[in-house]
Design a protein around this motif. Sequence first.
Motif, short mmCIF file in Angstrom:
data_model
loop_
_atom_site.label_atom_id
_atom_site.label_comp_id
_atom_site.label_asym_id
_atom_site.label_seq_id
_atom_site.Cartn_x
_atom_site.Cartn_y
_atom_site.Cartn_z
N ARG A 147 0.80 -1.22 0.00
CA ARG A 147 0.00 0.00 0.00
C ARG A 147 0.83 1.27 0.00
N GLU A 148 2.01 1.18 -0.57
CA GLU A 148 2.80 2.40 -0.72
C GLU A 148 2.41 3.01 -2.07
N THR A 149 2.69 4.28 -2.22
CA THR A 149 2.37 4.88 -3.51
C THR A 149 3.53 4.69 -4.46
N SER B 18 3.52 5.84 -11.83
CA SER B 18 2.58 5.13 -12.69
C SER B 18 3.25 4.57 -13.94
#
Lengths: 338, 338
Positions: free
Chosen positions: B314-316, B319
Amino acid sequence: METNNSATIEDVARLAGVSIATVSRVVNGKSPVVPETAQRVLDAVRALNYVPRAAARILASKHTNTLGLIVPEISGEFFAPMLRGIEAAAGEAGFDLLIHTTSYKSLETHRHTLGEHNTDGLLVFIDSMELAELTRLNSIGFPIVFLHQTAPAGLNIPVVTVENKKGAMLAVEHLIEVHHCRRIVYLSGPEGNEDSGWRERGYRLALEKHGIPFDPALVLFGNFLSKQAERTISAVLQASLEFDAIFSGDDLAAVGAMSALREAGLRVPEDVKMIGFDDIPLARHLTPPLTTIHAPTEEVGRMATNLLIRLVRRETVESEILLPTELTIRQSCGCRAL
Amino acid sequence: METNNSATIEDVARLAGVSIATVSRVVNGKSPVVPETAQRVLDAVRALNYVPRAAARILASKHTNTLGLIVPEISGEFFAPMLRGIEAAAGEAGFDLLIHTTSYKSLETHRHTLGEHNTDGLLVFIDSMELAELTRLNSIGFPIVFLHQTAPAGLNIPVVTVENKKGAMLAVEHLIEVHHCRRIVYLSGPEGNEDSGWRERGYRLALEKHGIPFDPALVLFGNFLSKQAERTISAVLQASLEFDAIFSGDDLAAVGAMSALREAGLRVPEDVKMIGFDDIPLARHLTPPLTTIHAPTEEVGRMATNLLIRLVRRETVESEILLPTELTIRQSCGCRAL
DNA sequence: TTATACTATGTAAGCGCTTACGTAGAGATT
DNA sequence: AATCTCTACGTAAGCGCTTACATAGTATAA
C-alpha cells in the motif's frame, strides 16, 4: 490482498438457499446434486463472482493442487522449452506451478521453501536441492521427479531425461564416418554434470568403436556456456592444439566456440566441423546452420510433470524415462544444405 | 500431499512448553518474546522439523505472500531474462511466484486462476488478461503491474517498460547518419503490439528528422519471430523490393531476416545493414555479430516486481517506469569490430 | 507500600473451506 | 400399508494457523 470483501461459500449458500456443503459439492462436481439445485448454486456463484479461496481449500482438503519446481537458475535458451512443457502439463491437469530458483540464495536458506507443506509434489532439476532435505521428503513418501539427473543412491526418485549417450555417439560417428574426422574435441559441460558425463561416454564409445585412441587433451571445458566455450577455444587455438572437429556438449557452447573459431580466422565447416547438442531454436539460424543432436526438451518437461502427477495420485510409475535424441543435420558438420 | 504426519504448531508448543501463540510469535518474529523462551521454541522447531503450513497461514492472515505472473507464453530468448529478474526480486522480498501462461487455454477459461484469492498482486504481460477481469480487480484495489504495455483507459495500473521510441530512433539514425542508408525496412512485431508500435514511431521520427519520406511498403511483418521474419524477407526479396537496411523490431526477427538474406545470396552488412532490438544473449554470437538496441529486460522484471511489492504494501508508486535503451554497436550495421 | 504501566504470555475466536456422518423423503419391496 | 433402501442435502467438526483480547507478573512511580 485483503479478501474480506469478496464472496465466500457462505454468501453463495445463502443466495442459493442451500447449505455450504451443497455449494462445495456443486463447485467440486462431487457427489450427486439435483440439477435444479446445482443450477441455483451456479447462478449464485456467477452473481457473486465467487471464487473459492485456495488456502481454505488446501487447509481443509490437505492437498495443495500445486506442483513445485526447483531449478538452479532459469537460463533461457535451454530451460525455456522445458518450462513450457512443465507449465502446459501442469495446467492441463489443473495444477498450479510454484517455481523456485536456487541461484541467488544458498541451498541452506532454501531448505524449506518448497516441500510437503505447500506443494503436492516436486520437480527437481540438477543439483538444486540438499541431499538431507531430499532424503527426508523421500522418506515420508513425498512425490518427487528428477529432471536430467538420476537420484542419489538409496533414494527412490524417478528421472526423466534424454538419450545422452546415444545422441553423442550419433554425433561423433557422423563426424568420423561421413566427414572422416580423427581429432575431435569434446566440449564438456559443468564439472559433474550428468548430461555431460553421458555425452562424454558416448563420445568415447564412438571413438573406440572406430579405433581412434582417446586423447584427454581433446576434452575441453565449455560449461554449457557460450562465453566459457569461446574463452576455452580461443585459448587452445592460441596453444595450437590440433583438431578437425568439435562436438560440443550443448548448443550454447557450440555458439561460443564458433565465435572463437571465426575470431581466429578459421572457417566452419571447412577448417573445423562442428556439432552441438540440444537443438535450441536458434541453431538453424546460426552461420553456418548448426548440425546438432535434437533433444525433446519440452517433452521432457511434459513427461516429468505427468509422471509427477501420477505419483501424486499414488499410481505406480516407471523409475526412468529416456526420451530419444536424434541427429539433425544442417551445415556446420560439413554436410551440404538440403 | 497428506501432511497429517508432520509437525504442527501445536506439537511445537507442547514440546517447548508454551502456547501456540508464542510459537507463532517466535516464528514470525513479531511482538517481543523473552530470549530464553524463544530459544526453547526454536529448539522445538528444529527438533520437530516444523514448517508452518502456508495454507493455514494464508487463511488466518489473509495475505498469500505470493505474486502471480501472467504471460501469454514463455518464449525463451526474450522472456527468460525477464523471468529471472522477476524471480530474483520476488525471492529476495520473500514472495512466492505463481506463474500462469495463457497460451494453451482461452482467456475465458483462465478467468479466475490467478487473482485476489490466491495472490497478493499480479504481474501482467501483454494482452494476457481479459479486460473485464482486469477491471474488476482494479476496482477492488487489487495490486497489478503491467509489463511492456500501458493500462487500458480508465484503469489505474502502473507499467514498466523500456524506451522503445528512443531506442528505435537511435538505431535508425545510426543507419542513416553513419551508414547513409535511405531505404530502411522496419520489421514489425505482432499486430497491435505496443512495443512494436513505439518502435515504429521512433523509426518514422528518425526518417522524418532526416528528410527521408516514409514508405509504407518498407514496413514489413516480422511478428517478433525468426520464422515469420524469414518468410517475409524471402517474399519481398522475391518481389525485388529495394532496401539497403533492415531495422528489426526484435532480435529474433533479425535472426530470421539474416537467414533469408543469406539464403538469397545477400551479405550482411555489405549488401544490407541490419540492426535489431532487445540484445538477446546470442546477438553477439551471430554472424555477423548483431548490432542491436540493448533493452534491460531482466531489470524490467526486477523493477516491475519491486513496484508490485510496494503496491502490495500500500505504498504509492510511480505510474510508469521507462528503462533506458541504448545502441550496442557490433558488425551487422556495417561498423567494424572494435 | 500501593497504585500504575508495561511486558510477556496465554486464551480463544475465527479465516473459508471439505467431508464424515446424520436425516428426511421418495421409491422399491413385501 | 409398513418396512427397507437410496438419494439428496444439511450439520458440524475440524484443517493449522494469526491475532485481538485477557491476564499474570514485573518494573516504575508516588
